[in-house]
Design an enzyme around this catalytic site. Structure first.
Site, PDB file in Angstrom:
ATOM      1  CB  ILE A 232      28.306  25.902  40.119  1.00 46.95           C
ATOM      2  CG1 ILE A 232      29.543  26.311  39.259  1.00 46.95           C
ATOM      3  CG2 ILE A 232      28.464  24.371  40.767  1.00 46.95           C
ATOM      4  CD1 ILE A 232      30.596  26.547  40.192  1.00 46.95           C
ATOM      5  N   GLY A 253      24.429  34.952  39.661  1.00 47.27           N
ATOM      6  CA  GLY A 253      23.844  34.054  40.147  1.00 47.27           C
ATOM      7  C   GLY A 253      24.119  32.617  40.290  1.00 47.27           C
ATOM      8  NE  ARG A 254      19.316  28.871  39.547  1.00 47.19           N
ATOM      9  CZ  ARG A 254      18.361  27.837  39.071  1.00 47.19           C
ATOM     10  NH1 ARG A 254      18.740  27.327  38.113  1.00 47.19           N
ATOM     11  NH2 ARG A 254      17.358  28.088  39.454  1.00 47.19           N
ATOM     12  CB  SER A 255      28.198  31.218  40.950  1.00 50.25           C
ATOM     13  OG  SER A 255      28.168  32.450  41.405  1.00 50.25           O
TER      14      SER A 255
END
Length: 378
Positions: A232, A253-255
């Site tokens: 996200i 990652g990126r959540s």
């Protein structure tokens, strides 16, 4: 009139009455109505679905089957790159906008063959409700794009799956950019090449992301371990984002990654099983996290935090929330997870006067969110 015709008409009337938006958005997108009371339409082909989503009419669009876009726009074979290696579990990268050339010049060159339909999602214009019937509404091989000033949109109870999962830059499940009043609810995303959800660099304004199941299990990943990295990404220039009741599973990652000028209220979500980090907070990212559960998340927030973060660390510190959010913030819960303790308060005044989602104690989250988030759980 023939008896069969009467049955068909009766069936259409029953369908139109049976499927509608369930509940109402909490948080920043409170008040969104989507297609409102428009007569429901039931697309039967991919072309019809694209047409309904992209026209200027207020619409309630009901999905009753899988719409498979795979192969509908052909395939492309080109030279890409392997930034994370060529092992079978590693994602490869499409050289989109010369990304490989400019950013990974030392990565091995590889041949990539990808499905063209996945690269760019279906355009969704204003005043639309896109609803799945039961567990049967699926968009496969192509995502959704809510862009170019689109507003008043509800996406509820559908699944978006299988968008070039082997390839970075293979496509996003849901893109929001230059929009307003968007509610994404009870959506399941799985096996996506790039982001499961991305809010681009233009202002997406008021967005509520609730009760979704972001499933990061994949045969390919940038970390080569079956945990999807690109979860996200919230990067808008003037964004108010509520994330509530989401199940964020099996990411590396990126959540989420939060930056730009984004105010995020992350409340009562359940993060489970990460091989990397959950939050990444860049410059311009302002995150209030309360009442969440982090289970088996070794690194809850990547260092350094270049934005601001309030983790609701304890009941005494959390009293400051009442001035701006109208309630004392709820502490988060942790199981086999890393530390998450920061109390930046300077940005909390940005919540004043906004529509704020309610917050429950984290103890209810672990038992309810996995069983209630995603498609078919309304």
């Amino acid at each position: 009139m023939k008896y069969q015709d009467l049955l068909a008409i009766a069936g259409c009337i029953a369908n139109a009455g049976a499927v509608s938006v369930s509940g109402a958005a909490e948080g920043f997108a409170k008040g969104v109505t989507g297609g409102g009371s428009a007569t429901a339409v039931y697309p039967s082909t991919t072309a019809e679905l694209v047409s309904y989503l992209g026209d200027s009419e207020a619409r309630v669009i009901v999905l009753t089957k899988t719409f498979d876009f795979t192969g509908t726009e052909g395939t492309t074979t080109a030279t890409g790159c392997a930034p994370w290696g060529t092992a079978s579990a590693c994602q490869l990268a499409i050289n989109q906008n010369n990304w490989c050339t400019n950013y990974e010049p030392n990565a091995p060159s590889v041949s990539v063959t990808y499905d063209n339909a996945g690269i760019l999602g279906i355009t969704v214009k204003s005043n639309k409700s896109l609803i799945g019937s039961g567990s049967s509404g699926v968009i496969k091989g192509k995502g959704l794009r809510i862009v170019s000033g689109a507003s008043n949109i509800i996406i509820q109870n559908i699944a978006i799956t299988d968008i070039n999962p082997k390839y970075v830059w293979g496509g996003d499940a849901i893109t929001i950019d230059n929009a307003d009043m968007v509610w994404i609810d009870h959506v399941t995303t799985a096996r996506i090449g790039r982001q499961h959800l991305v809010l681009g660099t233009s202002a997406s304004n008021r967005v509520t992301i609730s009760n979704n199941y972001f499933n990061g299990v994949s045969s390919y990943s940038a970390t080569c371990d079956g945990y999807h990295y690109w979860g996200i990404y919230l990067d808008g220039s003037n964004d108010l984002v509520t994330m509530k009741g989401n199940y964020i599973y099996h990411f590396s990652g990126r959540s989420p990654k939060v930056q730009g000028n984004t105010l995020l209220h992350a409340v009562n979500n359940y993060w489970y099983d990460s091989s990397g980090h959950a939050f990444e907070i860049g410059s311009g990212g302002y995150v209030l996290a309360e009442g969440n559960v982090f289970q088996n998340i070794d690194t809850i927030v990547q260092s350094p935090v270049d934005g601001q973060l309030f983790t609701s660390p304890d009941s005494n510190t959390n009293k400051v929330c009442s001035t701006y959010l109208g309630h004392v913030c709820q502490v988060n819960g942790f199981g086999s997870s890393g530390t998450f303790s920061q109390a930046d308060t300077g940005f909390l005044s940005n919540f004043a006067g906004k529509n704020i989602a309610s917050a429950s104690a984290y103890t209810a989250v672990q038992s309810t969110v996995p069983s209630s988030a995603g498609q078919g759980k309304i």
